[in-house]
Every structure is written in structure tokens, then in C-alpha cells.
Design an enzyme around this catalytic site. Sequence first.
Site, PDB file in Angstrom:
ATOM      1  N   LEU A  65       0.833  -1.208   0.000  1.00  0.00           N
ATOM      2  CA  LEU A  65       0.000   0.000   0.000  1.00  0.00           C
ATOM      3  C   LEU A  65       0.864   1.253   0.000  1.00  0.00           C
ATOM      4  O   LEU A  65       2.012   1.224   0.453  1.00  0.00           O
ATOM      5  CB  LEU A  65      -0.904  -0.031   1.241  1.00  0.00           C
ATOM      6  CG  LEU A  65      -1.906  -1.205   1.235  1.00  0.00           C
ATOM      7  CD1 LEU A  65      -2.440  -1.486   2.622  1.00  0.00           C
ATOM      8  CD2 LEU A  65      -3.046  -0.928   0.260  1.00  0.00           C
ATOM      9  N   PRO A  66       0.310   2.386  -0.509  1.00  0.00           N
ATOM     10  CA  PRO A  66       1.159   3.565  -0.719  1.00  0.00           C
ATOM     11  C   PRO A  66       1.757   4.166   0.553  1.00  0.00           C
ATOM     12  O   PRO A  66       2.965   4.336   0.635  1.00  0.00           O
ATOM     13  CB  PRO A  66       0.218   4.563  -1.405  1.00  0.00           C
ATOM     14  CG  PRO A  66      -0.956   3.786  -1.882  1.00  0.00           C
ATOM     15  CD  PRO A  66      -1.050   2.572  -1.023  1.00  0.00           C
ATOM     16  N   THR A  96       6.516   0.462   2.237  1.00  0.00           N
ATOM     17  CA  THR A  96       7.522   1.251   2.954  1.00  0.00           C
ATOM     18  C   THR A  96       6.774   2.207   3.885  1.00  0.00           C
ATOM     19  O   THR A  96       6.052   3.082   3.414  1.00  0.00           O
ATOM     20  CB  THR A  96       8.394   2.049   1.973  1.00  0.00           C
ATOM     21  OG1 THR A  96       8.929   1.148   1.010  1.00  0.00           O
ATOM     22  CG2 THR A  96       9.530   2.742   2.706  1.00  0.00           C
ATOM     23  N   LYS A 171      15.307  -0.991   5.471  1.00  0.00           N
ATOM     24  CA  LYS A 171      14.804  -0.403   4.217  1.00  0.00           C
ATOM     25  C   LYS A 171      14.957   1.126   4.230  1.00  0.00           C
ATOM     26  O   LYS A 171      15.414   1.727   3.255  1.00  0.00           O
ATOM     27  CB  LYS A 171      13.332  -0.801   4.048  1.00  0.00           C
ATOM     28  CG  LYS A 171      12.561  -0.048   2.989  1.00  0.00           C
ATOM     29  CD  LYS A 171      12.995  -0.398   1.585  1.00  0.00           C
ATOM     30  CE  LYS A 171      12.215   0.423   0.561  1.00  0.00           C
ATOM     31  NZ  LYS A 171      12.749   0.249  -0.798  1.00  0.00           N
ATOM     32  N   LYS A 246       8.685  10.419   0.156  1.00  0.00           N
ATOM     33  CA  LYS A 246       8.147   9.693   1.320  1.00  0.00           C
ATOM     34  C   LYS A 246       9.276   8.947   2.040  1.00  0.00           C
ATOM     35  O   LYS A 246       9.452   9.092   3.252  1.00  0.00           O
ATOM     36  CB  LYS A 246       7.077   8.681   0.881  1.00  0.00           C
ATOM     37  CG  LYS A 246       6.586   7.828   2.047  1.00  0.00           C
ATOM     38  CD  LYS A 246       5.637   6.725   1.656  1.00  0.00           C
ATOM     39  CE  LYS A 246       6.333   5.573   0.987  1.00  0.00           C
ATOM     40  NZ  LYS A 246       5.512   4.344   0.908  1.00  0.00           N
TER      41      LYS A 246
HETATM   42  P1  NAD Z   1       0.981   2.037  -6.033  1.00  0.00           P
HETATM   43  O1  NAD Z   1       0.357   3.336  -5.642  1.00  0.00           O
HETATM   44  O2  NAD Z   1       1.205   1.736  -7.479  1.00  0.00           O
HETATM   45  O3  NAD Z   1       0.099   0.821  -5.454  1.00  0.00           O
HETATM   46  C1  NAD Z   1      -0.589   0.860  -4.252  1.00  0.00           C
HETATM   47  C2  NAD Z   1      -1.969   0.253  -4.480  1.00  0.00           C
HETATM   48  O4  NAD Z   1      -2.681   0.248  -3.248  1.00  0.00           O
HETATM   49  C3  NAD Z   1      -2.819   1.056  -5.477  1.00  0.00           C
HETATM   50  O5  NAD Z   1      -3.215   0.208  -6.543  1.00  0.00           O
HETATM   51  C4  NAD Z   1      -4.015   1.526  -4.647  1.00  0.00           C
HETATM   52  O6  NAD Z   1      -5.225   1.567  -5.368  1.00  0.00           O
HETATM   53  C5  NAD Z   1      -4.065   0.460  -3.561  1.00  0.00           C
HETATM   54  N1  NAD Z   1      -4.769   0.871  -2.366  1.00  0.00           N
HETATM   55  C6  NAD Z   1      -4.714   2.071  -1.713  1.00  0.00           C
HETATM   56  N2  NAD Z   1      -5.530   2.038  -0.639  1.00  0.00           N
HETATM   57  C7  NAD Z   1      -6.111   0.806  -0.626  1.00  0.00           C
HETATM   58  C8  NAD Z   1      -7.048   0.176   0.232  1.00  0.00           C
HETATM   59  N3  NAD Z   1      -7.577   0.809   1.285  1.00  0.00           N
HETATM   60  N4  NAD Z   1      -7.406  -1.088  -0.049  1.00  0.00           N
HETATM   61  C9  NAD Z   1      -6.899  -1.753  -1.122  1.00  0.00           C
HETATM   62  N5  NAD Z   1      -6.010  -1.195  -1.972  1.00  0.00           N
HETATM   63  C10 NAD Z   1      -5.624   0.058  -1.723  1.00  0.00           C
HETATM   64  O7  NAD Z   1       2.340   1.947  -5.223  1.00  0.00           O
HETATM   65  P2  NAD Z   1       3.565   0.950  -5.506  1.00  0.00           P
HETATM   66  O8  NAD Z   1       4.587   1.630  -6.330  1.00  0.00           O
HETATM   67  O9  NAD Z   1       3.021  -0.374  -5.905  1.00  0.00           O
HETATM   68  O10 NAD Z   1       4.189   0.873  -4.028  1.00  0.00           O
HETATM   69  C11 NAD Z   1       3.571   0.105  -3.009  1.00  0.00           C
HETATM   70  C12 NAD Z   1       4.451   0.160  -1.762  1.00  0.00           C
HETATM   71  O11 NAD Z   1       5.743  -0.403  -2.054  1.00  0.00           O
HETATM   72  C13 NAD Z   1       4.724   1.601  -1.286  1.00  0.00           C
HETATM   73  O12 NAD Z   1       4.728   1.612   0.110  1.00  0.00           O
HETATM   74  C14 NAD Z   1       6.093   1.910  -1.879  1.00  0.00           C
HETATM   75  O13 NAD Z   1       6.789   2.903  -1.131  1.00  0.00           O
HETATM   76  C15 NAD Z   1       6.766   0.562  -1.793  1.00  0.00           C
HETATM   77  N6  NAD Z   1       7.848   0.388  -2.777  1.00  0.00           N
HETATM   78  C16 NAD Z   1       7.705   0.832  -4.058  1.00  0.00           C
HETATM   79  C17 NAD Z   1       8.738   0.660  -4.969  1.00  0.00           C
HETATM   80  C18 NAD Z   1       8.618   1.173  -6.396  1.00  0.00           C
HETATM   81  O14 NAD Z   1       9.629   1.217  -7.100  1.00  0.00           O
HETATM   82  N7  NAD Z   1       7.421   1.521  -6.868  1.00  0.00           N
HETATM   83  C19 NAD Z   1       9.915   0.011  -4.582  1.00  0.00           C
HETATM   84  C20 NAD Z   1      10.022  -0.483  -3.278  1.00  0.00           C
HETATM   85  C21 NAD Z   1       8.972  -0.285  -2.373  1.00  0.00           C
END
Ligand code: NAD
Length: 304
Positions: A65-66, A96, A171, A246
Site C-alpha cells: 500500500l502507498p 515502505t 529499508k 516519502k
Molecule cells: P501504487 O500506488 O502503485 O500501489 C498501491 C496500491 O494500493 C494502489 O493500486 C491503490 O489503489 C491500492 N490501495 C490504496 N488504498 C487501498 C485500500 N484501502 N485497499 C486496497 N487497496 C488500496 O504503489 P507501488 O509503487 O506499488 O508501491 C507500493 C508500496 O511499495 C509503497 O509503500 C512503496 O513505497 C513501496 N515500494 C515501491 C517501490 C517502487 O519502485 N514503486 C519500490 C520499493 C517499495
Amino acid sequence: MSTIAWIGLGHMGAPMAANLVAAGHTVRGYDIAPACVQAAQARGVTTVASVAEALEGAEACFTSLPMPQHVRGVYDGPDGIWAHAAEGTLLLDTSTVDVETSRWCHDESAARGFAFVDSPVSGGTAGAEAHSLTFMLGGAPGDLDRARGYVQAMAGSVISCGAGTAGIAAKLVNNMMLFVSMMGVAEASQLAEQLGLDAQVFYQVADVSSGQSWPQRTWYPVPGVVPTAAANRNFDATFSVDLARKDCSLAVQAGQTTGVHLPAATLALSQLDELIAEGFGGKDCTLVTKFASPDGTLRGWDGR
Ligand code: NAD
């Protein structure tokens, strides 16, 4: 093979869930965004309409989740994970988040009889697709062993970092190093340009010298030098300014809590804030390079 619940099917969640499907697990996925649900369905994830449905028959439940508040919201309350998970379900958060949120997940899970493992990842969307992510696990020893069994289909490396919140701490510290070293790469790339060095030649020098680093190898911010750099695509995000902001702010916050001085990370954070104020939160975090350019212009960047 197991039944696994997956909450949050975004850039990271969808390919990670798909890799569990490819490994033979049944994945029951839920997301609030219809487009993400459809994309995950196309990858073989069994999509459902609620957290409760995702948890039906699940032995483990992942979240991706974000923001910290989304993690708290999905765990707590009458529609949340704690209200619907069956006894013995292992809970893993790959998001994260700040250390306090992760601590809250551990403590509140334990109070309800659940095992929770903080399971953040490094490697980005490319690592998620290629099941080569680094997983940093924090939790009780027996729970870490169980977690390892579930995450290995998505991972290149799995490191048990220690007790609860050790994974998320690792992390945050790792990503703080990334943004500080990216500032060095940004400044180096522009000084090399102004001193008349060929970008490819300087890259080759740095790559086998003491200036070498992960952002130098992966994100060198001049077009035509490394294929994975956002500079080749007008700084469209591979790792957005918003997400970088973030992570960096969570590290700076941890520095404030612990009394550790973080002047370099604080400067990195202020540059990311400046990009967001200029409307570039959705662009790539390597756009910080424009702060080193004498006139703010960059090769490969059209200013929009
Ligand atoms: P993203 O925004 O693409 O995906 C998050 C998903 O969560 C979205 O599809 C959103 O609709 C869903 N969501 C939000 N609230 C919700 C709820 N209440 N119920 C169900 N679904 C819900 O983000 P991401 O890039 O996939 O990143 C996800 C996590 O991983 C973050 O915490 C990010 O910091 C971490 N992360 C991301 C990366 C990267 O390169 N993108 C790398 C390492 C870690």
C-alpha cells in the site's frame, strides 16, 4: 501450495502477486482501483471485492500500500485484516512505512494473536517483475522462517534483519543512502559535462573507480549512457519524486527521533520537496540533477 491474500495491486503488488501465482499459489487479490483489479486479473490473480473475501481460506496475507495511513486503515476497523483473518494467518507488510507504524502493526497483531512480519522490498518495479527483489524481514524467528517460504517466489535475496521492525529500519536506512548517493551522482554528472568530459567516458571511469555506486550504474542522469536511466525518457518516473520524498522523509524523521544528525539526507529531502513544489512529483527522482546544472537545463529534459 497455499492460498494467499494480497491487498494493494499497484505497480509493485500486481507483479509480486503474479509471481506467487506463477509459483503455484492461489492468490486472492483486492484493490480499491478498478484498473488495478483488472490488470491483476489478467496476470492470473483471483480478484475479490473486499479484504474479508481476500482472506477467505488464506494462510498468509500480504499488503502493498502507498502510505502508512493506508496500511493502518487496511489492518484496523470492522472491514480490516484483523477483523477477518483466520487464526494462524501470517501477516506480512511489504509497504515502505515509518518504524512507528510497523511497530504498531506488530504490537496490535500480537495483541490479537496474529504473527506479523515487516517485509519491505528493494529492487523497484523491474525487480518485482523479475522476481529478483531483496526482502528485508523483521519478526520473531519462527515467523521469519514461515515468511521466507512465502516470499522466496518473489525474491532474489531474502535477509532476516532481526526482531520486529528491523526489516523496515533496514529499508529506510538503505533508501536514505540511495538518495544521498544520487545527489553525488547528479552533481558529478553536471561537473563532468561542464569540464568537457564525454559522458560515456566519465561513466566508464566512475564505474571502475571509487565513485562507483548503484545510482551511478542504474540511473546515470545523462541520456544515452545507461539504458535504465530516466534521462533517456524525459525523466518519466522509474522511481517517482513523490515516493522518493516519502522514503527520505521517513528516514529524516527517524533521525529526529533517534538524535542522529542527517545533514545530507535533509538536503536530499529539500531538493525532492522543491521538485514537488514545482509540480514534478510524478517525474523521476533523478530530476534532482537539474539543481546542479548551471542554468537549470538538462540534456534529455524538455522542462515539462
Ligand atoms: P501504487 O500506488 O502503485 O500501489 C498501491 C496500491 O494500493 C494502489 O493500486 C491503490 O489503489 C491500492 N490501495 C490504496 N488504498 C487501498 C485500500 N484501502 N485497499 C486496497 N487497496 C488500496 O504503489 P507501488 O509503487 O506499488 O508501491 C507500493 C508500496 O511499495 C509503497 O509503500 C512503496 O513505497 C513501496 N515500494 C515501491 C517501490 C517502487 O519502485 N514503486 C519500490 C520499493 C517499495
